[in-house]
Scaffold this motif. Structure first.
Motif, PDB file in Angstrom:
ATOM      1  N   UNK A  58       3.293  38.439  31.055  1.00 38.85           N
ATOM      2  CA  UNK A  58       2.657  37.681  32.148  1.00 38.85           C
ATOM      3  C   UNK A  58       1.468  36.591  31.749  1.00 38.85           C
ATOM      4  N   UNK A  59       0.574  37.237  30.698  1.00 37.23           N
ATOM      5  CA  UNK A  59      -0.359  36.637  30.114  1.00 37.23           C
ATOM      6  C   UNK A  59       0.177  35.320  29.344  1.00 37.23           C
ATOM      7  N   UNK A  60       1.201  35.432  28.565  1.00 35.02           N
ATOM      8  CA  UNK A  60       1.812  34.258  27.965  1.00 35.02           C
ATOM      9  C   UNK A  60       2.447  33.247  28.764  1.00 35.02           C
ATOM     10  N   UNK A  61       3.006  33.694  29.955  1.00 35.27           N
ATOM     11  CA  UNK A  61       3.592  32.853  31.000  1.00 35.27           C
ATOM     12  C   UNK A  61       2.439  32.218  31.460  1.00 35.27           C
ATOM     13  N   UNK A  62       1.466  32.645  31.864  1.00 37.22           N
ATOM     14  CA  UNK A  62       0.075  31.949  32.574  1.00 37.22           C
ATOM     15  C   UNK A  62      -0.320  30.934  31.541  1.00 37.22           C
ATOM     16  N   UNK A  63      -0.654  31.540  30.224  1.00 35.65           N
ATOM     17  CA  UNK A  63      -1.061  30.569  29.401  1.00 35.65           C
ATOM     18  C   UNK A  63      -0.230  29.478  29.065  1.00 35.65           C
ATOM     19  N   UNK A  64       1.169  29.488  29.076  1.00 37.45           N
ATOM     20  CA  UNK A  64       2.156  28.524  28.664  1.00 37.45           C
ATOM     21  C   UNK A  64       1.917  27.409  29.931  1.00 37.45           C
ATOM     22  N   UNK A  65       1.948  28.092  30.915  1.00 33.97           N
ATOM     23  CA  UNK A  65       2.000  27.187  32.352  1.00 33.97           C
ATOM     24  C   UNK A  65       0.643  26.206  32.138  1.00 33.97           C
ATOM     25  N   UNK A  66      -0.363  26.861  32.092  1.00 27.05           N
ATOM     26  CA  UNK A  66      -1.746  25.894  31.841  1.00 27.05           C
ATOM     27  C   UNK A  66      -1.334  24.885  30.677  1.00 27.05           C
ATOM     28  N   UNK A  67      -0.977  25.424  29.615  1.00 27.44           N
ATOM     29  CA  UNK A  67      -1.009  24.305  28.285  1.00 27.44           C
ATOM     30  C   UNK A  67       0.298  23.148  28.923  1.00 27.44           C
ATOM     31  N   UNK A  68       1.231  23.497  29.439  1.00 30.09           N
ATOM     32  CA  UNK A  68       2.137  22.275  29.843  1.00 30.09           C
ATOM     33  C   UNK A  68       1.618  21.694  31.012  1.00 30.09           C
ATOM     34  N   UNK A  69       0.705  22.152  31.797  1.00 27.44           N
ATOM     35  CA  UNK A  69       0.219  21.266  32.702  1.00 27.44           C
ATOM     36  C   UNK A  69      -1.106  20.247  32.182  1.00 27.44           C
ATOM     37  N   UNK A  70      -1.591  20.708  31.329  1.00 30.38           N
ATOM     38  CA  UNK A  70      -2.548  19.900  30.542  1.00 30.38           C
ATOM     39  C   UNK A  70      -1.935  18.784  29.872  1.00 30.38           C
ATOM     40  N   UNK A  71      -0.774  19.073  29.307  1.00 33.23           N
ATOM     41  CA  UNK A  71       0.004  18.155  28.657  1.00 33.23           C
ATOM     42  C   UNK A  71       0.569  17.122  29.111  1.00 33.23           C
ATOM     43  N   UNK A  72       0.978  17.440  30.604  1.00 30.56           N
ATOM     44  CA  UNK A  72       1.717  16.599  31.549  1.00 30.56           C
ATOM     45  C   UNK A  72       0.487  15.564  32.027  1.00 30.56           C
TER      46      UNK A  72
END
Length: 74
Positions: A58-72
Protein backbone atom coordinates in the motif's frame (compact mmCIF):
# COMPACT_ATOMS: atom_id res chain seq x y z
CA UNK A 1 7.16 0.13 -12.54
CA UNK A 2 6.99 3.87 -11.89
CA UNK A 3 10.63 4.37 -12.88
CA UNK A 4 10.61 2.22 -16.01
CA UNK A 5 6.99 2.58 -17.23
CA UNK A 6 7.32 -1.00 -18.43
CA UNK A 7 5.86 -4.09 -16.71
CA UNK A 8 8.64 -6.42 -17.91
CA UNK A 9 11.37 -4.90 -15.73
CA UNK A 10 9.55 -5.26 -12.37
CA UNK A 11 8.46 -8.80 -13.28
CA UNK A 12 12.07 -9.67 -14.14
CA UNK A 13 13.22 -8.29 -10.77
CA UNK A 14 10.57 -10.32 -8.96
CA UNK A 15 11.50 -13.49 -10.83
CA UNK A 16 15.19 -12.90 -10.09
CA UNK A 17 14.40 -12.49 -6.38
CA UNK A 18 12.49 -15.79 -6.27
CA UNK A 19 15.20 -17.69 -8.16
CA UNK A 20 18.03 -16.33 -6.00
CA UNK A 21 16.06 -17.11 -2.83
CA UNK A 22 15.50 -20.67 -4.03
CA UNK A 23 19.16 -21.15 -4.99
CA UNK A 24 20.46 -19.86 -1.67
CA UNK A 25 18.05 -21.64 0.69
CA UNK A 26 16.86 -24.54 -1.51
CA UNK A 27 13.40 -23.80 -0.17
CA UNK A 28 10.72 -21.23 -0.89
CA UNK A 29 9.16 -20.03 2.38
CA UNK A 30 5.46 -20.69 2.82
CA UNK A 31 4.55 -16.99 2.78
CA UNK A 32 5.91 -16.67 -0.78
CA UNK A 33 3.63 -19.41 -2.13
CA UNK A 34 -0.15 -19.60 -2.33
CA UNK A 35 -1.45 -22.80 -0.79
CA UNK A 36 -4.96 -24.12 -1.28
CA UNK A 37 -4.62 -26.94 1.26
CA UNK A 38 -7.70 -27.38 3.46
CA UNK A 39 -5.69 -28.27 6.58
CA UNK A 40 -3.29 -25.33 6.21
CA UNK A 41 -2.54 -23.71 9.57
CA UNK A 42 -2.23 -19.94 9.86
CA UNK A 43 0.92 -19.46 11.86
CA UNK A 44 1.41 -16.11 13.64
CA UNK A 45 4.67 -15.59 11.69
CA UNK A 46 2.88 -15.98 8.36
CA UNK A 47 0.12 -13.59 9.44
CA UNK A 48 2.70 -11.01 10.56
CA UNK A 49 4.61 -11.29 7.27
CA UNK A 50 1.39 -11.01 5.27
CA UNK A 51 0.38 -7.84 7.16
CA UNK A 52 3.86 -6.35 6.61
CA UNK A 53 3.70 -7.18 2.89
CA UNK A 54 0.25 -5.60 2.56
CA UNK A 55 1.38 -2.45 4.38
CA UNK A 56 4.50 -2.17 2.21
CA UNK A 57 2.47 -2.73 -0.96
CA UNK A 58 0.00 0.00 0.00
CA UNK A 59 2.81 2.44 0.85
CA UNK A 60 4.58 1.77 -2.45
CA UNK A 61 1.32 2.03 -4.41
CA UNK A 62 0.52 5.40 -2.84
CA UNK A 63 4.08 6.66 -3.44
CA UNK A 64 3.92 5.47 -7.06
CA UNK A 65 0.59 7.19 -7.55
CA UNK A 66 1.98 10.52 -6.30
CA UNK A 67 5.11 10.18 -8.47
CA UNK A 68 3.01 9.52 -11.58
CA UNK A 69 0.68 12.43 -10.78
CA UNK A 70 3.69 14.78 -10.44
CA UNK A 71 5.20 13.52 -13.72
CA UNK A 72 1.90 14.07 -15.50
CA UNK A 73 1.78 17.72 -14.39
CA UNK A 74 5.33 18.44 -15.58
Amino acid sequence: MVLSRNIVIPLFILLTYIVVKYWTTRDIPVYNVMSFSIDMQLYPRIILLAVKNIALALALAIAGHFILVRRKKI
